[in-house]
Design a protein around this motif. Sequence first.
Motif, PDB file in Angstrom:
ATOM      1  N   ALA A  87      27.752  26.028  -3.494  1.00 46.36           N
ATOM      2  CA  ALA A  87      27.151  24.904  -2.779  1.00 46.36           C
ATOM      3  C   ALA A  87      26.284  25.311  -1.599  1.00 46.36           C
ATOM      4  CB  ALA A  87      28.246  23.947  -2.314  1.00 46.36           C
ATOM      5  N   VAL A  88      26.617  26.386  -0.905  1.00 47.53           N
ATOM      6  CA  VAL A  88      25.798  26.776   0.247  1.00 47.53           C
ATOM      7  C   VAL A  88      24.373  27.129  -0.180  1.00 47.53           C
ATOM      8  CG1 VAL A  88      25.507  28.463   2.108  1.00 47.53           C
ATOM      9  CG2 VAL A  88      27.752  27.436   1.700  1.00 47.53           C
ATOM     10  N   PRO A  89      24.182  27.968  -1.201  1.00 49.98           N
ATOM     11  CA  PRO A  89      22.800  28.201  -1.646  1.00 49.98           C
ATOM     12  C   PRO A  89      22.100  26.934  -2.110  1.00 49.98           C
ATOM     13  CG  PRO A  89      24.271  29.871  -2.559  1.00 49.98           C
ATOM     14  CD  PRO A  89      25.139  28.824  -1.932  1.00 49.98           C
ATOM     15  N   LEU A  90      22.823  26.076  -2.831  1.00 49.57           N
ATOM     16  CA  LEU A  90      22.220  24.807  -3.256  1.00 49.57           C
ATOM     17  C   LEU A  90      21.786  23.974  -2.053  1.00 49.57           C
ATOM     18  CD1 LEU A  90      24.630  23.711  -6.138  1.00 49.57           C
ATOM     19  CD2 LEU A  90      22.255  24.425  -6.390  1.00 49.57           C
ATOM     20  N   GLY A  91      22.657  23.871  -1.048  1.00 51.87           N
ATOM     21  CA  GLY A  91      22.329  23.078   0.134  1.00 51.87           C
ATOM     22  C   GLY A  91      21.169  23.650   0.919  1.00 51.87           C
ATOM     23  N   VAL A  92      21.113  24.960   1.046  1.00 56.67           N
ATOM     24  CA  VAL A  92      20.003  25.603   1.754  1.00 56.67           C
ATOM     25  C   VAL A  92      18.685  25.330   1.040  1.00 56.67           C
ATOM     26  CG1 VAL A  92      19.004  27.825   2.409  1.00 56.67           C
ATOM     27  CG2 VAL A  92      21.431  27.387   2.808  1.00 56.67           C
ATOM     28  N   LEU A  93      18.684  25.503  -0.270  1.00 57.83           N
ATOM     29  CA  LEU A  93      17.464  25.260  -1.041  1.00 57.83           C
ATOM     30  C   LEU A  93      17.038  23.802  -0.951  1.00 57.83           C
ATOM     31  CD1 LEU A  93      18.392  27.359  -4.210  1.00 57.83           C
ATOM     32  CD2 LEU A  93      16.588  27.896  -2.561  1.00 57.83           C
ATOM     33  N   LEU A 104      17.013  13.453  -7.920  1.00 57.24           N
ATOM     34  CA  LEU A 104      17.843  13.473  -9.121  1.00 57.24           C
ATOM     35  C   LEU A 104      19.052  14.381  -8.934  1.00 57.24           C
ATOM     36  CD1 LEU A 104      18.403  12.894 -12.123  1.00 57.24           C
ATOM     37  CD2 LEU A 104      16.898  14.832 -12.671  1.00 57.24           C
ATOM     38  N   TRP A 105      18.845  15.556  -8.324  1.00 57.25           N
ATOM     39  CA  TRP A 105      19.971  16.470  -8.112  1.00 57.25           C
ATOM     40  C   TRP A 105      20.989  15.859  -7.158  1.00 57.25           C
ATOM     41  CZ3 TRP A 105      19.166  18.857 -12.122  1.00 57.25           C
ATOM     42  CH2 TRP A 105      17.978  19.479 -12.453  1.00 57.25           C
ATOM     43  N   ASP A 106      20.512  15.151  -6.124  1.00 57.56           N
ATOM     44  CA  ASP A 106      21.450  14.487  -5.213  1.00 57.56           C
ATOM     45  C   ASP A 106      22.351  13.508  -5.973  1.00 57.56           C
ATOM     46  OD1 ASP A 106      20.452  15.887  -3.105  1.00 57.56           O
ATOM     47  OD2 ASP A 106      19.338  14.227  -2.216  1.00 57.56           O
ATOM     48  N   VAL A 107      21.735  12.741  -6.847  1.00 56.67           N
ATOM     49  CA  VAL A 107      22.507  11.763  -7.621  1.00 56.67           C
ATOM     50  C   VAL A 107      23.469  12.472  -8.580  1.00 56.67           C
ATOM     51  CG1 VAL A 107      22.353   9.928  -9.349  1.00 56.67           C
ATOM     52  CG2 VAL A 107      20.751   9.976  -7.431  1.00 56.67           C
ATOM     53  N   MET A 108      22.980  13.514  -9.246  1.00 54.59           N
ATOM     54  CA  MET A 108      23.822  14.244 -10.193  1.00 54.59           C
ATOM     55  C   MET A 108      25.036  14.862  -9.501  1.00 54.59           C
ATOM     56  SD  MET A 108      22.507  14.017 -13.263  1.00 54.59           S
ATOM     57  CE  MET A 108      23.117  15.419 -14.195  1.00 54.59           C
ATOM     58  N   PHE A 109      24.833  15.332  -8.268  1.00 47.22           N
ATOM     59  CA  PHE A 109      25.936  15.982  -7.565  1.00 47.22           C
ATOM     60  C   PHE A 109      26.897  14.970  -6.939  1.00 47.22           C
ATOM     61  CE2 PHE A 109      23.058  19.910  -6.803  1.00 47.22           C
ATOM     62  CZ  PHE A 109      23.268  20.302  -8.120  1.00 47.22           C
ATOM     63  N   LEU A 110      26.542  13.703  -6.972  1.00 47.11           N
ATOM     64  CA  LEU A 110      27.492  12.667  -6.562  1.00 47.11           C
ATOM     65  C   LEU A 110      28.435  12.295  -7.701  1.00 47.11           C
ATOM     66  CD1 LEU A 110      25.484  10.117  -4.383  1.00 47.11           C
ATOM     67  CD2 LEU A 110      27.534  11.357  -3.703  1.00 47.11           C
ATOM     68  N   ILE A 111      28.015  12.565  -8.929  1.00 51.26           N
ATOM     69  CA  ILE A 111      28.812  12.152 -10.081  1.00 51.26           C
ATOM     70  C   ILE A 111      30.214  12.751 -10.082  1.00 51.26           C
ATOM     71  CG2 ILE A 111      28.957  12.318 -12.608  1.00 51.26           C
ATOM     72  CD1 ILE A 111      25.961  11.880 -12.717  1.00 51.26           C
ATOM     73  N   PRO A 112      30.412  14.048  -9.719  1.00 49.59           N
ATOM     74  CA  PRO A 112      31.784  14.564  -9.704  1.00 49.59           C
ATOM     75  C   PRO A 112      32.733  13.764  -8.829  1.00 49.59           C
ATOM     76  CG  PRO A 112      30.235  16.381  -9.566  1.00 49.59           C
ATOM     77  CD  PRO A 112      29.424  15.121  -9.479  1.00 49.59           C
ATOM     78  N   PHE A 113      32.194  13.118  -7.756  1.00 51.82           N
ATOM     79  CA  PHE A 113      33.053  12.305  -6.914  1.00 51.82           C
ATOM     80  C   PHE A 113      33.318  10.937  -7.515  1.00 51.82           C
ATOM     81  CE2 PHE A 113      32.623  15.342  -3.529  1.00 51.82           C
ATOM     82  CZ  PHE A 113      33.797  15.173  -2.819  1.00 51.82           C
ATOM     83  N   VAL A 168      25.588  20.743   3.948  1.00 52.36           N
ATOM     84  CA  VAL A 168      24.630  21.813   4.233  1.00 52.36           C
ATOM     85  C   VAL A 168      23.201  21.335   4.048  1.00 52.36           C
ATOM     86  CG1 VAL A 168      23.851  24.110   3.517  1.00 52.36           C
ATOM     87  CG2 VAL A 168      26.293  23.611   3.652  1.00 52.36           C
ATOM     88  N   SER A 169      22.940  20.587   2.977  1.00 55.57           N
ATOM     89  CA  SER A 169      21.569  20.145   2.722  1.00 55.57           C
ATOM     90  C   SER A 169      21.070  19.208   3.803  1.00 55.57           C
ATOM     91  CB  SER A 169      21.472  19.470   1.347  1.00 55.57           C
ATOM     92  OG  SER A 169      22.273  18.298   1.286  1.00 55.57           O
ATOM     93  N   ARG A 170      21.915  18.264   4.253  1.00 53.48           N
ATOM     94  CA  ARG A 170      21.489  17.344   5.300  1.00 53.48           C
ATOM     95  C   ARG A 170      21.294  18.093   6.627  1.00 53.48           C
ATOM     96  NH1 ARG A 170      20.724  15.260   1.213  1.00 53.48           N
ATOM     97  NH2 ARG A 170      21.374  13.205   0.517  1.00 53.48           N
ATOM     98  N   THR A 171      22.160  19.049   6.899  1.00 53.55           N
ATOM     99  CA  THR A 171      22.027  19.812   8.139  1.00 53.55           C
ATOM    100  C   THR A 171      20.781  20.674   8.114  1.00 53.55           C
ATOM    101  OG1 THR A 171      24.420  19.857   8.437  1.00 53.55           O
ATOM    102  CG2 THR A 171      23.147  21.506   9.628  1.00 53.55           C
ATOM    103  N   MET A 172      20.521  21.330   7.001  1.00 56.61           N
ATOM    104  CA  MET A 172      19.320  22.143   6.885  1.00 56.61           C
ATOM    105  C   MET A 172      18.060  21.292   7.006  1.00 56.61           C
ATOM    106  SD  MET A 172      19.912  25.366   6.547  1.00 56.61           S
ATOM    107  CE  MET A 172      21.308  26.465   6.281  1.00 56.61           C
TER     108      MET A 172
END
Length: 563
Positions: A87-93, A104-113, A168-172
């Motif tokens: 997740a850290v590399p994903l969030g940084v990118l 789309l990736w943001d939505v896809m990564f919400l699906i596990p929750f 991480v993504s929001r902070t970056m």
Amino acid sequence: MRAAVQKLQLGEGGAIAAFVVPVLVVIVVFPLTFILLQAIFPNLGAGSLAEPFSRLADTFSDPRIGRWTLNTIMLGSAVVFTAALVAVPLGVLRGLFRVPLAGLWDVMFLIPFAIPPYIAALGWIMTLQPRGYLDQMTGINLGQFLFSFWGVVFVMTLNVFPVVYFAVSRTMATIGGRYVEAARVAGANPTIAFFRITLPLATPAIAASLLLVFAMAIEEFGTPAALAARSGFLVLVTGIEQKLSDYPIDLPGAALLSTILVGLAMCAFALQAWVVTRRDFRTLSGKPKTGDLTPLGNWTVPVVGFFALIAFLGAIVPVAAVFLTASTRTISGGLAWDNFSTIHFEAILANRGGAMQALQTSLGLGLTAAALTGIIGTLTAYVVVRHKSLASRMLDFLTLAPNTIPGIVVAVGLILAWTQPWLPFTPYNTIWVLVLAYCCLLLPYPVRYANAALRQIGTSLEDAARVSGANAFVAFVRIIVPLISPSVIAAMLLVFAVAARELVATILLAPIGTRTVALFIWRQFEQGSVGLGMAMSTIAIAITMTIPILVTLWMQRADNQPG
């Protein structure tokens, strides 16, 4: 606690502290106190305080306790490591670069929750077990891997990595690339600028999110019970479940084991506090402009492939397994054309067993919990970050403690707390006891996210507002809230997704006649109607993802606004 309130009120924002402390007492302290009392007084449930600590020796003399504790630490640490690796590399990118299809990736990564952990685990079992979907389609059998320690880590990582990704993504995104550009002007190369400037500024968000991952990993019951128990790998939560399900029920023993989980969380909390207090991570700027994002260039294809791989494993595979199971008449029939059918979906839409009422109730509870925890979490984080005192650190840990205790134990604490005969009123046996349970269990999300965002914002903006005549509350609402809103909204989306499908506490606390999605699914599984339960899971995932999609699109549109 009164002394803590008085101490907090000495500084700015005392009104906020005066509001936060009583709310946390009701939501968190009250039920957790009764858990502690139950651990000390084994006869508390019978209304007696006799024989305190009489069960302590019996419980901790059990040789399995040490093994369960070590297994819990191993599992939590492994999930933290793999979640950070993914997740850290994903969030940084996502936060610093122009990633194609970012929304789309943001939505896809919400699906596990949106997928209950026990459903995700069952989906992976249906996929990887012998004669599972992967075996039927390719002849590959990964059952031995799935029912192992690393199989559990694999499944749990895919369930919890969004916590780290969104933090991480929001902070970056808030930090942006302008500091790296300034370092480049001063002669630093991009790698040195990232590791010396950007990554240290993101340390609070990374540490806070990994702390949440550890807490979630050590308290998760469904996945270890479904996957690891077959190989004899038991953890504290499965031990607690044994004490609460095997006759005679050992409630004091379960409470004592819960105190071990709290102790493990305290160690993780102390480590996180040590990491984030070693340096000052504050900046003066707020939301970055779209132009701050750096093009990926030749790395576009590998980066998109990385995002697609994680989205495939974390979202598509479990959802596909759930959908395939829901679309077949019988599990034994396998992936045969004559076995596919829509009968389970038709039964849901026909309101069989009150399915539609369950959906409405869960959506309402999820939205209510998200709104309340968002408000309370933001105010609590503000008090914790702005007031440097022992009392504020106590509040900080207080918001984390519920996330380290299994939902079943929190539910027992709520039952013990709100069924006391001396109370003038009680939410027990009403829908509001579920709201209290969800707020207690899920408050750590917005607190951790808001805490990390606030640590990057200096006090100079508020000081300028005060000089201009604004009071502390106006400065908080007009300056602080807009700056931290991306992180808080991300946390609220997670709260909504989790609350809308919460199971364990709901089973114990739901008033008679109340229907939720989790209860409906669980009862279908108990009755052997796995297809019907999976059909409800599919519809619930689709519906609960609609709100996060709309919010994500709105946030993306706001980010693209000029100014």
